[in-house]
Design an enzyme around this catalytic site. Structure first.
Site, PDB file in Angstrom:
ATOM      1  N   ASP A 165      -6.999   4.375  -4.648  1.00 21.75           N
ATOM      2  CA  ASP A 165      -7.651   4.226  -3.331  1.00 21.75           C
ATOM      3  C   ASP A 165      -8.264   5.605  -3.050  1.00 21.75           C
ATOM      4  O   ASP A 165      -8.506   6.379  -3.999  1.00 21.75           O
ATOM      5  CB  ASP A 165      -6.636   3.804  -2.261  1.00 21.75           C
ATOM      6  CG  ASP A 165      -7.300   3.388  -0.945  1.00 21.75           C
ATOM      7  OD1 ASP A 165      -7.914   2.311  -0.901  1.00 21.75           O
ATOM      8  OD2 ASP A 165      -7.239   4.153   0.042  1.00 21.75           O
ATOM      9  N   LYS A 195       0.876  -1.191   0.000  1.00 16.11           N
ATOM     10  CA  LYS A 195       0.000   0.000   0.000  1.00 16.11           C
ATOM     11  C   LYS A 195       0.904   1.229   0.000  1.00 16.11           C
ATOM     12  O   LYS A 195       2.022   1.182   0.506  1.00 16.11           O
ATOM     13  CB  LYS A 195      -0.877   0.009   1.257  1.00 16.11           C
ATOM     14  CG  LYS A 195      -2.096   0.893   1.144  1.00 16.11           C
ATOM     15  CD  LYS A 195      -3.252   0.185   0.461  1.00 16.11           C
ATOM     16  CE  LYS A 195      -4.398   1.145   0.205  1.00 16.11           C
ATOM     17  NZ  LYS A 195      -5.595   0.454  -0.294  1.00 16.11           N
TER      18      LYS A 195
HETATM   19  P1  NDP Z   1     -12.955   7.776  -2.781  1.00  9.49           P
HETATM   20  O1  NDP Z   1     -11.881   8.764  -2.593  1.00  9.49           O
HETATM   21  O2  NDP Z   1     -13.528   7.565  -4.115  1.00  9.49           O
HETATM   22  O3  NDP Z   1     -14.155   8.086  -1.768  1.00  9.49           O
HETATM   23  C1  NDP Z   1     -13.940   8.138  -0.385  1.00  9.49           C
HETATM   24  C2  NDP Z   1     -15.243   8.511   0.286  1.00  9.49           C
HETATM   25  O4  NDP Z   1     -15.104   8.383   1.692  1.00  9.49           O
HETATM   26  C3  NDP Z   1     -15.663   9.948   0.026  1.00  9.49           C
HETATM   27  O5  NDP Z   1     -17.043  10.021   0.092  1.00  9.49           O
HETATM   28  C4  NDP Z   1     -15.013  10.671   1.219  1.00  9.49           C
HETATM   29  O6  NDP Z   1     -15.657  11.883   1.556  1.00  9.49           O
HETATM   30  C5  NDP Z   1     -15.220   9.665   2.314  1.00  9.49           C
HETATM   31  N1  NDP Z   1     -14.157   9.819   3.331  1.00  9.49           N
HETATM   32  C6  NDP Z   1     -12.816   9.746   3.121  1.00  9.49           C
HETATM   33  N2  NDP Z   1     -12.168   9.961   4.274  1.00  9.49           N
HETATM   34  C7  NDP Z   1     -13.112  10.173   5.204  1.00  9.49           C
HETATM   35  C8  NDP Z   1     -13.071  10.437   6.587  1.00  9.49           C
HETATM   36  N3  NDP Z   1     -11.897  10.528   7.256  1.00  9.49           N
HETATM   37  N4  NDP Z   1     -14.272  10.584   7.240  1.00  9.49           N
HETATM   38  C9  NDP Z   1     -15.447  10.480   6.581  1.00  9.49           C
HETATM   39  N5  NDP Z   1     -15.542  10.230   5.259  1.00  9.49           N
HETATM   40  C10 NDP Z   1     -14.382  10.071   4.590  1.00  9.49           C
HETATM   41  O7  NDP Z   1     -12.358   6.402  -2.182  1.00  9.49           O
HETATM   42  P2  NDP Z   1     -12.825   4.924  -2.453  1.00  9.49           P
HETATM   43  O8  NDP Z   1     -14.305   4.880  -2.626  1.00  9.49           O
HETATM   44  O9  NDP Z   1     -11.951   4.347  -3.481  1.00  9.49           O
HETATM   45  O10 NDP Z   1     -12.422   4.207  -1.076  1.00  9.49           O
HETATM   46  C11 NDP Z   1     -13.320   4.109   0.034  1.00  9.49           C
HETATM   47  C12 NDP Z   1     -12.873   2.986   0.955  1.00  9.49           C
HETATM   48  O11 NDP Z   1     -12.833   1.753   0.222  1.00  9.49           O
HETATM   49  C13 NDP Z   1     -11.479   3.136   1.555  1.00  9.49           C
HETATM   50  O12 NDP Z   1     -11.463   2.543   2.839  1.00  9.49           O
HETATM   51  C14 NDP Z   1     -10.624   2.313   0.616  1.00  9.49           C
HETATM   52  O13 NDP Z   1      -9.409   1.878   1.216  1.00  9.49           O
HETATM   53  C15 NDP Z   1     -11.557   1.148   0.355  1.00  9.49           C
HETATM   54  N6  NDP Z   1     -11.254   0.365  -0.840  1.00  9.49           N
HETATM   55  C16 NDP Z   1     -11.196   0.959  -2.073  1.00  9.49           C
HETATM   56  C17 NDP Z   1     -10.940   0.199  -3.195  1.00  9.49           C
HETATM   57  C18 NDP Z   1     -11.021   0.756  -4.576  1.00  9.49           C
HETATM   58  O14 NDP Z   1     -10.996  -0.037  -5.517  1.00  9.49           O
HETATM   59  N7  NDP Z   1     -11.154   2.045  -4.760  1.00  9.49           N
HETATM   60  C19 NDP Z   1     -10.582  -1.231  -3.064  1.00  9.49           C
HETATM   61  C20 NDP Z   1     -10.768  -1.776  -1.735  1.00  9.49           C
HETATM   62  C21 NDP Z   1     -11.047  -0.977  -0.667  1.00  9.49           C
HETATM   63  P3  NDP Z   1     -14.988  13.284   1.119  1.00  9.49           P
HETATM   64  O15 NDP Z   1     -15.367  13.461  -0.311  1.00  9.49           O
HETATM   65  O16 NDP Z   1     -15.592  14.282   2.040  1.00  9.49           O
HETATM   66  O17 NDP Z   1     -13.509  13.113   1.338  1.00  9.49           O
END
Ligand code: NDP
Length: 451
Positions: A169, A129
């Protein structure tokens, strides 16, 4: 040589001592070690070769300075990392996160979890990562490009199609992958599958974008089907509004469920009429193109409410919950509320969204609870398929990939049953995922001897 005498508490104290100020990493190791300690009782080879201790010590942690120039010609300095946790079963593989909350501890926990997750997929991928405390929010495209180029100017030394293959991510989507791939190609003069999540024009795979969210819902469906139930007709509470959350919402809708909430770091929206495909499409444009905030949803769709102050949606009554935002977004009290309100299943799209107290609540209530390392593995699985397509210089059709994703999620579900099913038929998916993920990596490490 044996460390049979070392108990779980002693092991965790050692992890804490060796990793001061890294609570997320210690939490992730603790959660997995609990099940693994039970599994390795009476299996001396795992003790003697210190397998768990070695998996919980990254192969290497690379930390570097990233300088870039903003649009006002200020020189900005960020920190970048790549954590290469374990490559016993394949090249290191895991996403890159750009978010101000990124620390070495967060990336070490993610790389540790990734090692188990990648093993569970059945594909040959190790765990890694990376990321930076860079905040892409509010930055122009050119600023993001300059940052990505500077980040890759160091990272390129440590990655490669057979060495370490990063992906997206939080904060890293198609735009950022494109800038990083372009810089890698410029520096090395090589066109190889060094990153996944690429654009379709330059080696990306169909359905990679959708795969994590879709996969988390397939896993939910697998758990429900094992109980002769299904997603159809269920109300779902989802957190987040990024890549994973919007695609999880889309698949719930496709399977006949009703999505009630989405969120971002400022708060959550609750739409009692249901978040339809049309509304999900609007959210995708809001977040990916306009780079807007979820609070804007209520101006567009009447009947919906926004709760601010960073509130999370777990108080909204639902049948199933999908945490898809970030780590530790669902605590013990939230878990109690969900269970009290009749939630029967939780499938984690995010990594470690439920804290240790929340996990205990779900386990005690014996609801269907799928940890992220099993439920969200669909994304990295399709990344693995992207690597295969790149090496074979070919592109599979969408239907083929959709079927492969479904099969892989079903395979992960079966592996969880193998080690997680109790005598009375209840399935502890956390235990199943931890042990199945561990065993493959551990057995490969035993084959290599002490290296
Ligand atoms: P994105 O950046 O596309 O979206 C993240 C989302 O989570 C946004 O809505 C963001 O809100 C919110 N968020 C981020 N940080 C915080 C926080 N500290 N508190 C509250 N809300 C938060 O990321 P992904 O959708 O790709 O990833 C989301 C999760 O899924 C993560 O845990 C990631 O590790 C996991 N994941 C992702 C994969 C992928 O293929 N993308 C694969 C496997 C797991 P805001 O816009 O306000 O920041």
């Amino acid at each position: 040589m044996s460390n049979d005498h070392v108990d779980l508490d002693g092991f965790i104290k050692g992890v804490e001592r060796r990793n001061p100020g890294q609570p997320e990493f210690v939490q992730a190791v603790h959660e997995a070690a609990h099940d693994i300690f039970d599994f390795i009782q009476g299996k001396p080879a795992y003790h003697e070769y210190q397998i768990l201790r070695r998996i919980a010590e990254p192969d290497r942690v690379i930390s570097f300075r990233v300088c870039w120039e903003d649009d006002k010609n200020n020189i900005r300095v960020q920190r970048g990392w790549r954590v290469q946790n374990n490559n016993a079963i394949g090249p290191y593989k895991g996403g890159i996160r750009f978010h101000p909350s990124v620390t070495e501890s967060v990336l070490k926990f993610l790389a540790f979890e990734q090692t188990f997750k990648n093993s569970l997929t059945g594909l040959p991928m190790g765990g890694g990562k990376g990321g930076s405390n860079f905040n892409p929010k509010g930055k122009s495209d050119h600023e993001v490009m300059r940052f990505c180029q500077s980040f890759m100017t160091e990272l390129y030394r440590h990655v490669g199609a057979d060495i370490d293959v990063p992906a997206g991510d939080i904060g890293v989507g198609g735009r950022e992958i494109g800038y990083m791939f372009g810089q890698y190609k410029r520096i090395t003069n090589e066109f190889t599958g060094v990153l996944t999540g690429k654009g379709l024009e330059y080696g990306g795979s169909l359905i990679r974008t959708e795969a994590t969210g879709y996969g988390a819902v397939y896993f939910l469906q697998n758990m429900l089907e094992a109980k002769k139930n299904s997603v159809a007709g269920k109300t779902a509470v989802i957190s987040g509004s990024g890549n994973v959350a919007t695609h999880a919402a889309e698949k719930v809708v496709q399977l006949g469920g009703k999505v009630l909430t989405l969120s971002d770091s400022e708060g959550f929206i609750h739409d009692p009429d249901g978040i339809t495909q049309e509304k999900i499409d609007w959210v995708k444009v809001l977040k990916n193109k306009r780079r807007g905030r979820m609070s804007e949803y209520v101006k567009e769709f009447k009947g919906a409410t926004f709760t601010g102050g960073g509130a999370r949606p777990w108080g909204v009554k639902c049948d199933v919950a999908l945490p898809c935002a970030t780590q530790n977004e669902l605590n013990g009290a939230d878990a109690e509320t969900l269970v009290k309100n009749g939630c029967i299943a939780v499938s984690e799209g995010a990594n470690m969204p439920t804290d240790l107290a929340g996990i205990e609540v779900f386990k005690k209530a014996r609801i269907l609870y799928a940890p992220g390392k099993a439920a969200n593995a669909g994304g990295v699985a399709v990344s693995g398929l992207e690597m295969s397509q790149n090496s074979g210089r070919r592109a599979w059709k969408e239907e083929e990939l959709q079927q492969m994703l479904k099969d892989i999620m079903l395979g992960i579900h079966s592996r969880c049953l193998e080690y997680g099913k109790d005598k009375d038929g209840h399935v502890d998916y956390v235990r199943g995922a931890n042990i199945a993920g561990f065993k493959k990596v551990a057995d490969a490490m035993l084959a290599f001897g002490v290296v």
